[in-house]
Design a protein around this motif. Structure first.
Motif, PDB file in Angstrom:
ATOM      1  N   THR A 286       0.843  -1.186   0.000  1.00  0.00           N
ATOM      2  CA  THR A 286       0.000   0.000   0.000  1.00  0.00           C
ATOM      3  C   THR A 286       0.878   1.235   0.000  1.00  0.00           C
ATOM      4  N   SER A 287       0.277   2.348  -0.301  1.00  0.00           N
ATOM      5  CA  SER A 287       1.021   3.598  -0.335  1.00  0.00           C
ATOM      6  C   SER A 287       1.461   3.985   1.067  1.00  0.00           C
ATOM      7  N   ILE A 288       2.415   4.907   1.133  1.00  0.00           N
ATOM      8  CA  ILE A 288       2.917   5.365   2.417  1.00  0.00           C
ATOM      9  C   ILE A 288       1.905   6.283   3.080  1.00  0.00           C
ATOM     10  N   TYR A 289       2.031   6.429   4.396  1.00  0.00           N
ATOM     11  CA  TYR A 289       1.156   7.293   5.163  1.00  0.00           C
ATOM     12  C   TYR A 289       1.298   8.716   4.644  1.00  0.00           C
ATOM     13  N   PRO A 290       0.295   9.514   4.521  1.00  0.00           N
ATOM     14  CA  PRO A 290      -1.081   9.366   4.989  1.00  0.00           C
ATOM     15  C   PRO A 290      -2.007   8.767   3.958  1.00  0.00           C
ATOM     16  N   TRP A 291      -1.459   8.232   2.868  1.00  0.00           N
ATOM     17  CA  TRP A 291      -2.316   7.710   1.821  1.00  0.00           C
ATOM     18  C   TRP A 291      -2.405   6.197   1.856  1.00  0.00           C
ATOM     19  N   ALA A 292      -2.225   5.594   3.014  1.00  0.00           N
ATOM     20  CA  ALA A 292      -2.243   4.139   3.120  1.00  0.00           C
ATOM     21  C   ALA A 292      -3.601   3.564   2.740  1.00  0.00           C
TER      22      ALA A 292
ATOM     23  N   GLN B 139      -5.273   4.434   0.267  1.00  0.00           N
ATOM     24  CA  GLN B 139      -5.392   4.712  -1.157  1.00  0.00           C
ATOM     25  C   GLN B 139      -6.251   5.942  -1.426  1.00  0.00           C
ATOM     26  N   ILE B 140      -6.039   6.967  -0.655  1.00  0.00           N
ATOM     27  CA  ILE B 140      -6.771   8.218  -0.868  1.00  0.00           C
ATOM     28  C   ILE B 140      -5.784   9.298  -1.260  1.00  0.00           C
ATOM     29  N   GLY B 141      -4.814   8.915  -2.058  1.00  0.00           N
ATOM     30  CA  GLY B 141      -3.713   9.799  -2.393  1.00  0.00           C
ATOM     31  C   GLY B 141      -4.083  10.942  -3.309  1.00  0.00           C
ATOM     32  N   PRO B 142      -3.085  11.661  -3.764  1.00  0.00           N
ATOM     33  CA  PRO B 142      -3.327  12.876  -4.528  1.00  0.00           C
ATOM     34  C   PRO B 142      -3.931  12.624  -5.900  1.00  0.00           C
ATOM     35  N   TYR B 143      -3.843  11.399  -6.412  1.00  0.00           N
ATOM     36  CA  TYR B 143      -4.376  11.120  -7.742  1.00  0.00           C
ATOM     37  C   TYR B 143      -5.604  10.218  -7.704  1.00  0.00           C
ATOM     38  N   GLY B 144      -6.321  10.234  -6.612  1.00  0.00           N
ATOM     39  CA  GLY B 144      -7.579   9.498  -6.544  1.00  0.00           C
ATOM     40  C   GLY B 144      -7.473   8.210  -5.779  1.00  0.00           C
ATOM     41  N   GLY B 145      -8.486   7.389  -5.967  1.00  0.00           N
ATOM     42  CA  GLY B 145      -8.568   6.131  -5.240  1.00  0.00           C
ATOM     43  C   GLY B 145      -9.787   6.168  -4.347  1.00  0.00           C
ATOM     44  N   PRO B 146     -10.143   5.059  -3.745  1.00  0.00           N
ATOM     45  CA  PRO B 146     -11.326   5.022  -2.887  1.00  0.00           C
ATOM     46  C   PRO B 146     -11.180   5.973  -1.695  1.00  0.00           C
ATOM     47  N   SER B 147     -12.265   6.572  -1.306  1.00  0.00           N
ATOM     48  CA  SER B 147     -12.256   7.452  -0.134  1.00  0.00           C
ATOM     49  C   SER B 147     -12.577   6.621   1.095  1.00  0.00           C
ATOM     50  N   ASP B 148     -11.635   5.828   1.521  1.00  0.00           N
ATOM     51  CA  ASP B 148     -11.840   4.925   2.644  1.00  0.00           C
ATOM     52  C   ASP B 148     -10.807   5.234   3.711  1.00  0.00           C
TER      53      ASP B 148
ATOM     54  N   ASP C  47       3.695   7.834  -3.910  1.00  0.00           N
ATOM     55  CA  ASP C  47       4.755   7.897  -2.914  1.00  0.00           C
ATOM     56  C   ASP C  47       5.737   9.032  -3.224  1.00  0.00           C
ATOM     57  N   MET C  48       6.034   9.245  -4.499  1.00  0.00           N
ATOM     58  CA  MET C  48       6.975  10.306  -4.867  1.00  0.00           C
ATOM     59  C   MET C  48       6.421  11.690  -4.544  1.00  0.00           C
ATOM     60  N   VAL C  49       5.106  11.880  -4.631  1.00  0.00           N
ATOM     61  CA  VAL C  49       4.523  13.185  -4.313  1.00  0.00           C
ATOM     62  C   VAL C  49       4.821  13.557  -2.869  1.00  0.00           C
ATOM     63  N   ILE C  50       4.566  12.648  -1.946  1.00  0.00           N
ATOM     64  CA  ILE C  50       4.803  12.985  -0.540  1.00  0.00           C
ATOM     65  C   ILE C  50       6.294  13.074  -0.243  1.00  0.00           C
ATOM     66  N   LEU C  51       7.104  12.248  -0.869  1.00  0.00           N
ATOM     67  CA  LEU C  51       8.544  12.336  -0.645  1.00  0.00           C
ATOM     68  C   LEU C  51       9.101  13.645  -1.203  1.00  0.00           C
ATOM     69  N   ARG C  52       8.614  14.059  -2.365  1.00  0.00           N
ATOM     70  CA  ARG C  52       9.063  15.316  -2.954  1.00  0.00           C
ATOM     71  C   ARG C  52       8.668  16.499  -2.081  1.00  0.00           C
ATOM     72  N   ASN C  53       7.467  16.450  -1.495  1.00  0.00           N
ATOM     73  CA  ASN C  53       7.013  17.524  -0.622  1.00  0.00           C
ATOM     74  C   ASN C  53       7.740  17.518   0.718  1.00  0.00           C
TER      75      ASN C  53
END
Length: 169
Positions: free
Chosen positions: A24-30, A32-41, A104-110
């Motif tokens: 799964t993606s890294i926190y806070p998008w674990a 799958q509610i990351g910057p490019y979509g995914g379920p809102s769960d 993951d790169m979005v949050i790491l870049r930020n």
């Protein structure tokens, strides 16, 4: 924690272990509610036995999701696989490894500027701390420095003697 109980859809389940997954993606998008979509769960992730998952799915109290991570022989064919298996009538969400890596790169870049600034500040703090300790020790050693100077030691030699003594202790 292990030994606690969590309640899912009104049913208590014992926590028998805690795991970390790279699927799964890294926190806070674990979830799958990351910057490019995914379920809102926002519920998180729980691994269950097959019988417990079936009981939850059959009760209709909670939508149960099955996460299946596939490793294709040809990673370049990931997008083609997603397109070929997309079923609009079914509630299926495919995420490619490229999608996960981009999230993951979005949050790491930020986070990188904050980490760089923090490392500079910590480096400054470390150098300042060592300088203060050395200066404090040198002040304590003024008498010894005076004795070394009286016997003909140069300022460089005095610094080397005090530094060697400081490092040896």
């Amino acid at each position: 924690g292990v030994g606690d109980h969590v309640t899912i859809a009104g049913r208590p389940y014992p926590v028998v272990g805690i795991a970390v997954t790279s699927a799964t993606s890294i926190y806070p998008w674990a979830a799958q509610i990351g910057p490019y979509g995914g379920p809102s769960d926002y519920s998180g992730l729980a691994w269950m036995t097959r019988s417990d998952a079936r009981a939850l799915a059959s009760s209709r109290d909670l939508p149960v999701t099955l996460a299946l991570d596939l490793k294709l022989r040809d990673p370049a064919a990931t997008e083609a696989f997603r397109e070929a298996h997309h079923v609009p009538a079914a509630r299926v969400t495919f995420h490619s490894w490229q999608f996960k890596a981009e999230q993951d790169m979005v949050i790491l870049r930020n986070s990188q500027p904050i980490l760089v600034l923090g490392s500079w500040l910590l480096s400054f703090l470390a150098v300042t701390g060592v300088a203060v300790l050395a200066a404090g020790r040198a002040v304590e050693q003024t008498r010894r420095a005076g004795l070394l100077k009286a016997v003909g030691a140069t300022p460089g030699l005095i610094a080397v003697v005090l530094l060697t003594e400081y490092l040896a202790l």
